[in-house]
Each structure stands twice: as structure tokens, then as C-alpha cells.
Write a protein that holds these residues in place. Sequence first.
Motif, PDB file in Angstrom:
ATOM      1  N   ARG A 128     -11.010   0.096   1.709  1.00 54.86           N
ATOM      2  CA  ARG A 128     -10.994  -0.227   3.092  1.00 54.86           C
ATOM      3  C   ARG A 128     -10.926  -1.526   3.665  1.00 54.86           C
ATOM      4  O   ARG A 128     -10.711  -1.569   4.969  1.00 54.86           O
ATOM      5  N   ARG A 129     -11.719  -2.065   2.914  1.00 55.54           N
ATOM      6  CA  ARG A 129     -11.215  -3.835   3.832  1.00 55.54           C
ATOM      7  C   ARG A 129     -10.584  -4.681   2.641  1.00 55.54           C
ATOM      8  O   ARG A 129      -9.887  -5.456   3.309  1.00 55.54           O
ATOM      9  N   GLY A 130      -9.554  -3.573   3.055  1.00 55.21           N
ATOM     10  CA  GLY A 130      -7.989  -4.261   3.003  1.00 55.21           C
ATOM     11  C   GLY A 130      -7.753  -5.177   1.345  1.00 55.21           C
ATOM     12  O   GLY A 130      -6.625  -5.672   1.655  1.00 55.21           O
ATOM     13  N   GLU A 131      -8.407  -4.222   0.314  1.00 56.46           N
ATOM     14  CA  GLU A 131      -8.345  -5.584  -0.938  1.00 56.46           C
ATOM     15  C   GLU A 131      -7.647  -4.887  -1.480  1.00 56.46           C
ATOM     16  O   GLU A 131      -7.459  -5.730  -2.676  1.00 56.46           O
ATOM     17  N   PHE A 132      -6.993  -3.493  -1.883  1.00 55.03           N
ATOM     18  CA  PHE A 132      -5.406  -3.227  -2.648  1.00 55.03           C
ATOM     19  C   PHE A 132      -4.189  -3.637  -2.321  1.00 55.03           C
ATOM     20  O   PHE A 132      -3.774  -3.456  -2.177  1.00 55.03           O
ATOM     21  N   LYS A 133      -4.231  -4.926  -3.233  1.00 59.18           N
ATOM     22  CA  LYS A 133      -2.912  -6.171  -2.886  1.00 59.18           C
ATOM     23  C   LYS A 133      -1.792  -5.908  -3.703  1.00 59.18           C
ATOM     24  O   LYS A 133      -1.231  -5.780  -3.571  1.00 59.18           O
TER      25      LYS A 133
END
Length: 320
Positions: A128-133
Motif C-alpha cells: 500500500r505504501r507503493g514500495e512494490f517496485k
Amino acid sequence: MPKVFICRPIPEIAEELLKKAGIQVEKNPEDKILSPDELKKKVTGMDGILSLLSDKITSEVLESAGPQLKIVANYAVGIDNIDIESCKSKGVMVTNTPEVLTEAVAEHVLALMLAVARRVAEADRFTRRGEFKKWMPLGFIGPSLWEKTIGIIGMGRIGSLTGEMARHGFRMNVLYFDLKRDKEFEKKTGAKFASIPELLKTADFVSLNVPLTPQTKHLISGKEFKMMKPTAILINTSRGPVVDEKALVSALKNKEIWGAGLDVFEEEPKINPELMKMDNVVLTPHIASATEEARDAMARMDAENIIAVLEGKKAINPVH
Ligand code: GLV
Ligand code: GLV
């Protein structure tokens, strides 16, 4: 007409059944925990009280209800919120909701085991923090449940079903401690009886399934954490004070254990701020019995116990 007070909103079936049986229902219209003084006022003149685990039913509350009070039906299987001795001496029956929530709580034990080991909550926050890169060959690695050892302390209905689910779902070895041995359970799951120290030294997962009593308060404290494996995961769905929470925090900080899954807390609903900061801890707000099936059946069971006792019959689920 006999009167019953319902301490907080619960599934409507309870009220429906009580009314159908000719019982007058008064209730706290709000989902707010009544203070001891408010509770005392509300129960005055009642023949029955439908209490929640968040309501302290003390001798003063019973006193203020009056001598006509016949039953306290707790909307929980645990009854540590009720002064049982006072109820006994005043001739007030106490009932609880065993059996109907066993599956729900055992499922939640497994849910917490999976969540902690496979880092579900932590990974959800990360995503959810957008850290899945990018796909991470070394990210979020945790222990498997498969063929590991679970140690269950407290082999009642919930402990036994947890053992069966662990055995048959994840092919786990099952160790257990209880005040008495359960040979039938041993046969069903291949479980082995162990002393608490033996269990703590061997288990990869430790699940607490005991009631809170003076004997089980701080059952797991500093000494016990030192016996556990540094890879072990502790699950508590029983009552918060069974674990010495300060000792738990230092065991987690000092890596004496790997993680914890907690549905109950020592000063519920307050949560130790240290636990809030730890990623290897999964926290749920005392929801182990929160399935549609269990909560509905708990409401029915409370109503049926109240109806039986107010009709002069035997309680279905007496605790004393
Ligand atoms: C819930 O914690 C219960 O005791 O039913
Ligand atoms: C509670 O229902 C238990 O016996 O485990």
C-alpha cells in the motif's frame, strides 16, 4: 413480565428470541461501554443481564440489580469479567457461549500463524505504501508452517480443534499441555503431551488457549520466553494477561522469539506502543470469534439460556 438488560448491541436474534418468549428487553442503544456507575443504574430491577466481555460484572453490579436477578448470560466463552463467587452466593446463574465459537477462534489462531510467519500484514503495508517496485528474491522471507511443530497450551475445545487444523491442514506435529491428558485427541492428531518447559523448548509455534484465572495470569513471562526457540512464534487468542506483555516486548526486542500474533492484550483496548512499532507482530482487535456463524449462534445461545432460567428451567450452558 421479566426484564433483561443487553449491555451493548449484539446480533438482533437475541432480542427477537427474548421478546418472543415474553421477556421485556432493555438495552444500551449505543455501542459504548457503560461505566461501572452507568451499568449499576441500568441493571436495577432486571431479572437477567446479557453482558459482554467488556462489562465488569462485580458484586456491586449484582447488588444494584436487586434480589430478583436470576441470570448473567455472558456473550463470550471466557468469563473472567464476572465475579463468579458473588453470583454463586447470590444464587445468580452464569452462562457462557462454549462450542459455537470454537471453529471461529481456531481459524483465527491459524490466520495469525500464517499472517506472522508469511508476513501478510507487513507485506500489505509495504504494498500500500507503493514500495512494490520489483519481484524480490530475498524479500519477505519467513518460516513455513508445513510439518513444523505447534505447541498448544490449554487443550479445551479450541485448543483441540486448533491442533486438528494444524495437523490435518499443515501436517504439523502437535505438542500440548493441559492439566489433564486427552487420549482421544492424541489418537486423532498423533499429538504428544508435554510439560510447559518441554513444549516451549520444542515448538515452532506456541498457541495459548487457556482461560484467564489467577493460575494462568502471566503464564508466559520472561523465564518462558528464554526457553522458547529464537525462531518461535507466539499466538495469543485467549486473554491478554496470560502473557506478561512487558516481557513479551523485551523478548521480541532481544530476538528471543521471532514474532507474535495477538488478538488480546493485557490492558485491552490499550495496546503497548512498543508492539505497535514492530513489524514482526500482527495485532487484531479481539476478533477471534467474529464470524457471522459464531456471533449469531452466540446471540441465540445467550437468549436461550436466559429464557430457560427465567422459565425456571435448567441453564443450557451453566458455568457453575
Ligand atoms: C472471547 O474472547 C470469548 O471469550 O468469547
Ligand atoms: C473453549 O470453548 C474451550 O474449551 O477451548
